[in-house]
Design an enzyme around this catalytic site. Sequence first.
Site, PDB file in Angstrom:
ATOM      1  CB  CYS A 150      19.933  -0.465  52.482  1.00 19.85           C
ATOM      2  SG  CYS A 150      20.132   1.167  53.229  1.00 19.85           S
ATOM      3  CG  PHE A 279      11.857  20.644  71.310  1.00 19.88           C
ATOM      4  CD1 PHE A 279      10.804  20.929  70.450  1.00 19.88           C
ATOM      5  CD2 PHE A 279      12.582  21.711  71.847  1.00 19.88           C
ATOM      6  CE1 PHE A 279      10.494  22.248  70.123  1.00 19.88           C
ATOM      7  CE2 PHE A 279      12.280  23.023  71.526  1.00 19.88           C
ATOM      8  CZ  PHE A 279      11.233  23.294  70.663  1.00 19.88           C
ATOM      9  CB  CYS A 372      18.909  16.769  63.140  1.00 20.01           C
ATOM     10  SG  CYS A 372      17.263  17.454  62.995  1.00 20.01           S
TER      11      CYS A 372
HETATM   12  C1  LIG Z   1      14.485  15.856  67.280  1.00 17.59           C
HETATM   13  S1  LIG Z   1      13.196  15.167  68.232  1.00 17.59           S
HETATM   14  C2  LIG Z   1      14.027  14.978  69.774  1.00 17.59           C
HETATM   15  C3  LIG Z   1      13.383  14.063  70.762  1.00 17.59           C
HETATM   16  C4  LIG Z   1      14.239  13.660  71.950  1.00 17.59           C
HETATM   17  N1  LIG Z   1      14.988  14.771  72.497  1.00 17.59           N
HETATM   18  C5  LIG Z   1      15.156  12.521  71.617  1.00 17.59           C
HETATM   19  O1  LIG Z   1      16.388  12.730  71.555  1.00 17.59           O
HETATM   20  O2  LIG Z   1      14.690  11.392  71.422  1.00 17.59           O
HETATM   21  C6  LIG Z   1      12.170  16.550  68.423  1.00 17.59           C
HETATM   22  C7  LIG Z   1      10.962  16.337  69.294  1.00 17.59           C
HETATM   23  O3  LIG Z   1      10.267  17.593  69.370  1.00 17.59           O
HETATM   24  C8  LIG Z   1       8.873  17.352  69.327  1.00 17.59           C
HETATM   25  N2  LIG Z   1       8.268  18.598  68.831  1.00 17.59           N
HETATM   26  C9  LIG Z   1       8.197  19.022  67.547  1.00 17.59           C
HETATM   27  N3  LIG Z   1       7.626  20.244  67.502  1.00 17.59           N
HETATM   28  C10 LIG Z   1       7.339  20.599  68.770  1.00 17.59           C
HETATM   29  C11 LIG Z   1       6.746  21.744  69.375  1.00 17.59           C
HETATM   30  N4  LIG Z   1       6.341  22.776  68.632  1.00 17.59           N
HETATM   31  N5  LIG Z   1       6.615  21.762  70.702  1.00 17.59           N
HETATM   32  C12 LIG Z   1       7.048  20.735  71.466  1.00 17.59           C
HETATM   33  N6  LIG Z   1       7.609  19.625  70.959  1.00 17.59           N
HETATM   34  C13 LIG Z   1       7.749  19.545  69.627  1.00 17.59           C
HETATM   35  C14 LIG Z   1       8.719  16.149  68.423  1.00 17.59           C
HETATM   36  O4  LIG Z   1       7.499  15.480  68.697  1.00 17.59           O
HETATM   37  C15 LIG Z   1       9.942  15.325  68.782  1.00 17.59           C
HETATM   38  O5  LIG Z   1       9.666  14.432  69.819  1.00 17.59           O
END
Ligand SMILES: C[S@@+](CC[C@H](N)C(=O)[O-])C[C@H]1O[C@@H](n2cnc3c(N)ncnc32)[C@H](O)[C@@H]1O
Length: 414
Positions: A150, A279, A372
């Site tokens: 990979c 988030f 993303c």
């Molecule tokens: C794309 S990740 C980003 C995490 C962080 N910002 C990072 O860069 O490491 C999205 C995050 O949103 C959280 N999440 C997903 N749905 C959510 C919700 N409805 N309310 C709050 N957090 C949520 C997930 O657990 C995850 O940690």
Amino acid sequence: MVELTIASLGARGDGIAHDDAGVLYIPYGAPGDHVAATVTGKRGDARLAHLDTVLHAGPDRVQAPCHHFGSCGGCAMQHLNDRAYSDWKLEILRQALARRDLGGTVIQAMITVPTASRRRARFTALRTRNGLRLGFNEPGSHNIINLTECHILRPAIVDLLDRLRALLTDLLAPNKRADVQVTETETGLDLWLAADLPHNAQTDMRLADFAQDADLARLSTGRRPEVVMVRRAPRVTFTGVAVTPPPDGFLQASRAGEAALVRLVQDGVANAANVADLFAGVGTFSFALAKGTRVTSVEGAGDQAEALIAARNAARRSGIEVEVRDLERRALSVEELSAFDAVIFDPPRVGAARQVDNLAVSAVPRIVAVSCNPATFARDAATLADAGYHLQSVTPVDQFPWSRHLELVAVLQR
Ligand SMILES: C[S@@+](CC[C@H](N)C(=O)[O-])C[C@H]1O[C@@H](n2cnc3c(N)ncnc32)[C@H](O)[C@@H]1O
């Protein structure tokens, strides 16, 4: 069988060709390729075709570096040269913005990460009559590619595959599947076998021997991860703060991608004194903000918030407050938002529609969006733009090389 010339690439990376009967999508076709293809079905009003032979290669076609390419669902675009590949990826972003009337947005140069840099993989394993298969699925299928090389994953993850095959041959019942997640951390590999394994002393011993032989940092099992062994606490350091993420916690795909996102978020937040990191995961961006900044980190997953709190306490970063909250069900209200002079939001692929509705009517001066998914980002950005936010710039960060996925950071200002 038909013979066609590929005219262009679609948003999924498929070659697009035309004949008298209309449009054909031909996966793995590159622009300028003259190909023999067999029509296999329909996609919307168009036809889908299988590429049988490249009769004459177009100018953008290159030899794919991985011998699994074409059958493994992990990569879609190894057959293009770098320029054609990045043009195609940027076009996904351009089109997503244009569809939401944001076509005039300034798009900065795309930041790329090296290959062999992805630090986490989620594989599927299946014990068959002919042996144990372990790898990614074929595109759009449950068939598993038995991965032997990979080019996107960190070498330490690829090196574990043969050992994992031997382990799962011993532990998985015939015809049983397991999900296997491997994360490379600074203290070693963090392995989560998401499977229902037999509960007996023999299994425990086999797992213990495996953890030692493979020098794992941590081992978890079960559909919901239960830590069964910690040989060294997995460690990921964010801007000088060491965090032990939970086995199923979120991490950015690569160190290089994370570093690029962090720098863009730092620049976007500028000198704001009171920041909400929505988030927040285990604190990738919260810890990157200047020590004097007051940060409110909001995360929906309790175990990730706990990891963030533990790291904050150990690092004595008392300016960071952490709240566990579901931002889809209970977005920060306009009144709550009024406390902040900058808001970062980095939602999952579905975007942050609810939270963005409240941001749109808030007075928060600066918003930094990390995403993303260009499509849901464009939807959320359009809501903010309609409400008077100026989308200053968008920077694409290609931390998923050769895939259809693209990360980005955008700055919006009132
Ligand atoms: C794309 S990740 C980003 C995490 C962080 N910002 C990072 O860069 O490491 C999205 C995050 O949103 C959280 N999440 C997903 N749905 C959510 C919700 N409805 N309310 C709050 N957090 C949520 C997930 O657990 C995850 O940690």
